[in-house]
Design a protein around this motif. Sequence first.
Motif, PDB file in Angstrom:
ATOM      1  N   ASP A  40       0.829  -1.196   0.000  1.00  0.00           N
ATOM      2  CA  ASP A  40       0.000   0.000   0.000  1.00  0.00           C
ATOM      3  C   ASP A  40       0.870   1.254   0.000  1.00  0.00           C
ATOM      4  OD1 ASP A  40      -2.347   1.554   0.093  1.00  0.00           O
ATOM      5  OD2 ASP A  40      -2.295   1.627   2.277  1.00  0.00           O
ATOM      6  N   GLY A  41       0.645   2.117  -0.978  1.00  0.00           N
ATOM      7  CA  GLY A  41       1.386   3.370  -1.084  1.00  0.00           C
ATOM      8  C   GLY A  41       2.661   3.285  -1.896  1.00  0.00           C
ATOM      9  N   ALA A  42       2.974   2.101  -2.431  1.00  0.00           N
ATOM     10  CA  ALA A  42       4.214   1.938  -3.210  1.00  0.00           C
ATOM     11  C   ALA A  42       4.194   2.834  -4.441  1.00  0.00           C
ATOM     12  CB  ALA A  42       4.382   0.480  -3.630  1.00  0.00           C
ATOM     13  N   THR A  43       5.374   3.350  -4.782  1.00  0.00           N
ATOM     14  CA  THR A  43       5.538   4.136  -6.003  1.00  0.00           C
ATOM     15  C   THR A  43       6.691   3.533  -6.803  1.00  0.00           C
ATOM     16  OG1 THR A  43       7.042   5.698  -4.917  1.00  0.00           O
ATOM     17  CG2 THR A  43       4.702   6.259  -4.912  1.00  0.00           C
ATOM     18  N   GLY A  44       6.763   3.888  -8.080  1.00  0.00           N
ATOM     19  CA  GLY A  44       7.856   3.374  -8.898  1.00  0.00           C
ATOM     20  C   GLY A  44       7.703   1.921  -9.275  1.00  0.00           C
ATOM     21  N   VAL A  45       6.486   1.402  -9.237  1.00  0.00           N
ATOM     22  CA  VAL A  45       6.219   0.011  -9.598  1.00  0.00           C
ATOM     23  C   VAL A  45       6.301  -0.120 -11.119  1.00  0.00           C
ATOM     24  CG1 VAL A  45       4.436  -1.786  -9.558  1.00  0.00           C
ATOM     25  CG2 VAL A  45       4.737  -0.257  -7.579  1.00  0.00           C
ATOM     26  N   PHE A  46       6.917  -1.187 -11.611  1.00  0.00           N
ATOM     27  CA  PHE A  46       6.953  -1.413 -13.061  1.00  0.00           C
ATOM     28  C   PHE A  46       5.530  -1.435 -13.615  1.00  0.00           C
ATOM     29  CE2 PHE A  46      11.156  -3.847 -12.602  1.00  0.00           C
ATOM     30  CZ  PHE A  46      11.895  -2.718 -12.906  1.00  0.00           C
ATOM     31  N   ARG A  47       5.355  -0.865 -14.803  1.00  0.00           N
ATOM     32  CA  ARG A  47       4.028  -0.770 -15.426  1.00  0.00           C
ATOM     33  C   ARG A  47       3.446  -2.133 -15.784  1.00  0.00           C
ATOM     34  NH1 ARG A  47       3.805   2.780 -20.362  1.00  0.00           N
ATOM     35  NH2 ARG A  47       1.598   2.647 -19.926  1.00  0.00           N
ATOM     36  N   ASP A  48       4.289  -3.118 -15.946  1.00  0.00           N
ATOM     37  CA  ASP A  48       3.810  -4.449 -16.326  1.00  0.00           C
ATOM     38  C   ASP A  48       4.012  -5.472 -15.206  1.00  0.00           C
ATOM     39  OD1 ASP A  48       6.556  -4.407 -16.489  1.00  0.00           O
ATOM     40  OD2 ASP A  48       6.673  -5.340 -18.461  1.00  0.00           O
ATOM     41  N   ALA A  49       4.195  -4.992 -13.986  1.00  0.00           N
ATOM     42  CA  ALA A  49       4.448  -5.884 -12.852  1.00  0.00           C
ATOM     43  C   ALA A  49       3.184  -6.654 -12.460  1.00  0.00           C
ATOM     44  CB  ALA A  49       4.930  -5.081 -11.646  1.00  0.00           C
ATOM     45  N   PRO A  50       3.331  -7.918 -12.100  1.00  0.00           N
ATOM     46  CA  PRO A  50       2.181  -8.636 -11.549  1.00  0.00           C
ATOM     47  C   PRO A  50       1.853  -8.099 -10.157  1.00  0.00           C
ATOM     48  CG  PRO A  50       4.149  -9.991 -11.441  1.00  0.00           C
ATOM     49  CD  PRO A  50       4.529  -8.729 -12.167  1.00  0.00           C
ATOM     50  N   VAL A  51       0.629  -8.301  -9.739  1.00  0.00           N
ATOM     51  CA  VAL A  51       0.189  -7.928  -8.400  1.00  0.00           C
ATOM     52  C   VAL A  51      -0.131  -9.221  -7.668  1.00  0.00           C
ATOM     53  CG1 VAL A  51      -1.561  -6.711  -7.053  1.00  0.00           C
ATOM     54  CG2 VAL A  51      -0.721  -5.714  -9.193  1.00  0.00           C
ATOM     55  N   ALA A  52       0.478  -9.416  -6.501  1.00  0.00           N
ATOM     56  CA  ALA A  52       0.281 -10.634  -5.706  1.00  0.00           C
ATOM     57  C   ALA A  52      -0.516 -10.317  -4.451  1.00  0.00           C
ATOM     58  CB  ALA A  52       1.629 -11.239  -5.333  1.00  0.00           C
ATOM     59  N   VAL A  53      -1.521 -11.131  -4.181  1.00  0.00           N
ATOM     60  CA  VAL A  53      -2.371 -10.964  -3.000  1.00  0.00           C
ATOM     61  C   VAL A  53      -2.360 -12.274  -2.228  1.00  0.00           C
ATOM     62  CG1 VAL A  53      -4.719 -10.522  -2.181  1.00  0.00           C
ATOM     63  CG2 VAL A  53      -3.845  -9.283  -4.172  1.00  0.00           C
ATOM     64  N   ARG A  54      -1.894 -12.208  -0.976  1.00  0.00           N
ATOM     65  CA  ARG A  54      -1.846 -13.403  -0.115  1.00  0.00           C
ATOM     66  C   ARG A  54      -3.018 -13.326   0.862  1.00  0.00           C
ATOM     67  NH1 ARG A  54       0.402 -18.430   0.343  1.00  0.00           N
ATOM     68  NH2 ARG A  54       0.933 -18.914   2.461  1.00  0.00           N
ATOM     69  N   VAL A  55      -3.777 -14.431   0.950  1.00  0.00           N
ATOM     70  CA  VAL A  55      -4.958 -14.510   1.809  1.00  0.00           C
ATOM     71  C   VAL A  55      -4.652 -15.460   2.960  1.00  0.00           C
ATOM     72  CG1 VAL A  55      -7.427 -15.074   1.840  1.00  0.00           C
ATOM     73  CG2 VAL A  55      -6.411 -14.039  -0.189  1.00  0.00           C
ATOM     74  N   SER A  56      -5.287 -15.248   4.107  1.00  0.00           N
ATOM     75  CA  SER A  56      -4.996 -16.041   5.303  1.00  0.00           C
ATOM     76  C   SER A  56      -5.466 -17.488   5.194  1.00  0.00           C
ATOM     77  CB  SER A  56      -5.626 -15.390   6.532  1.00  0.00           C
ATOM     78  OG  SER A  56      -7.037 -15.349   6.409  1.00  0.00           O
ATOM     79  N   THR A  57      -6.294 -17.801   4.239  1.00  0.00           N
ATOM     80  CA  THR A  57      -6.777 -19.158   4.027  1.00  0.00           C
ATOM     81  C   THR A  57      -6.847 -19.428   2.533  1.00  0.00           C
ATOM     82  OG1 THR A  57      -8.548 -20.730   4.594  1.00  0.00           O
ATOM     83  CG2 THR A  57      -9.212 -18.483   4.029  1.00  0.00           C
ATOM     84  N   ALA A  58      -7.014 -20.667   2.163  1.00  0.00           N
ATOM     85  CA  ALA A  58      -7.151 -21.003   0.745  1.00  0.00           C
ATOM     86  C   ALA A  58      -8.374 -20.313   0.157  1.00  0.00           C
ATOM     87  CB  ALA A  58      -7.275 -22.513   0.577  1.00  0.00           C
ATOM     88  N   VAL A  59      -8.278 -19.948  -1.107  1.00  0.00           N
ATOM     89  CA  VAL A  59      -9.373 -19.298  -1.821  1.00  0.00           C
ATOM     90  C   VAL A  59     -10.123 -20.360  -2.627  1.00  0.00           C
ATOM     91  CG1 VAL A  59      -9.912 -17.666  -3.677  1.00  0.00           C
ATOM     92  CG2 VAL A  59      -8.192 -17.080  -1.956  1.00  0.00           C
TER      93      VAL A  59
END
Length: 122
Positions: free
Chosen positions: A23-42
């Motif tokens: 949250d709040g990151a800047t300078g992220v590559f325009r084609d970077a993947p976004v990873a979301v970790r959840v506390s349990t299996a989805v």
Amino acid sequence: MRLVRELEDLTRPPKVVYVDPWDGATGVFRDAPVAVRVSTAVDPRTLSAQTLRIQDEDGPVPGRLALWGDARLVVFEPARPMRADVWHFVVVSGLADPRGRRVLPHWSRFIPCDVGREDLAP
């Protein structure tokens, strides 16, 4: 001890525990993947562009979602480079675990820079 932890997990609603970019990151590559970790299996049946999306001021960014490993990691791969110097929001709403428990809603934000990973290739 493991049984106690498992019982505690059943009494707490699932939640997002980690997002990259943070949250709040800047300078992220325009084609970077976004990873979301959840506390349990989805539950894969609840994974869609409506339940986990990346959006900017023009709306959702097109891309592909995939579950990894133990189904606790969701990766969004953008279909096109994200807009530079614009807030992008990670929005989670409606995901559930295999027991049907809803993952708590989450949002965070980041700003891509004007460089992508392919710009760094030799």
